[in-house]
Design an enzyme around this catalytic site. Sequence first.
Site, mmCIF file in Angstrom:
data_model
loop_
_atom_site.group_PDB
_atom_site.id
_atom_site.type_symbol
_atom_site.label_atom_id
_atom_site.label_comp_id
_atom_site.label_asym_id
_atom_site.label_seq_id
_atom_site.Cartn_x
_atom_site.Cartn_y
_atom_site.Cartn_z
ATOM 1 C CG MET A 94 -0.561 -0.196 -7.961
ATOM 2 S SD MET A 94 -2.229 0.496 -7.947
ATOM 3 C CE MET A 94 -2.137 1.854 -9.047
ATOM 4 C CB CYS A 95 4.079 -3.523 -9.152
ATOM 5 S SG CYS A 95 5.377 -2.285 -9.212
ATOM 6 N N GLY A 96 1.846 -5.045 -10.283
ATOM 7 C CA GLY A 96 1.111 -6.295 -10.251
ATOM 8 C C GLY A 96 2.094 -7.417 -10.487
ATOM 9 N NE ARG A 145 -1.849 -4.092 -8.235
ATOM 10 C CZ ARG A 145 -2.076 -3.411 -7.110
ATOM 11 N NH1 ARG A 145 -3.257 -2.846 -6.934
ATOM 12 N NH2 ARG A 145 -1.158 -3.292 -6.194
ATOM 13 C CB VAL A 152 2.090 -4.810 -14.944
ATOM 14 C CG1 VAL A 152 1.703 -5.688 -16.110
ATOM 15 C CG2 VAL A 152 1.173 -5.047 -13.770
#
Length: 134
Positions: free
Chosen positions: A1-3, A29, A76
């Site tokens: 999971m990233c943003g 995230r 992120v």
Amino acid sequence: MCGIVGFCDPTTHRAAEALNLLLAKLQNRGPQGAGAVTYDHDGQIHELLGTGSVETVFDGRNKLESLPGYLGVGQVRYATFGHTIQPLVWMQHGKHAALTHNGEFSNAITLRKEAEETWGYQFQSTSDTETLIP
């Protein structure tokens, strides 16, 4: 999971501030690290990457001022493959480029091996995202 976030406004030089605010909203995230790359009107790329929270990486006005530009991308990171903070920056055919990716390539190891053997590409990171570059 990233943003992942992006920002573009040719009338300003404040992309870093916008990226900082946007990434802070997505901090949940990606607690492992944060990064941003900006592009200025002179055609220069500026990058700031680090481990830890957005607040830690972009701490203070001096760090944000090191990212002039009207265009930028940030991430992120919560790594699923490798431990590289993104965006990735490279030069190809005399031009700079930046790339960030959220996800995982299930065939990354095969792609890396093929790029190394076929084209002699030398990877600079452990990220599966870099397999898109060669």
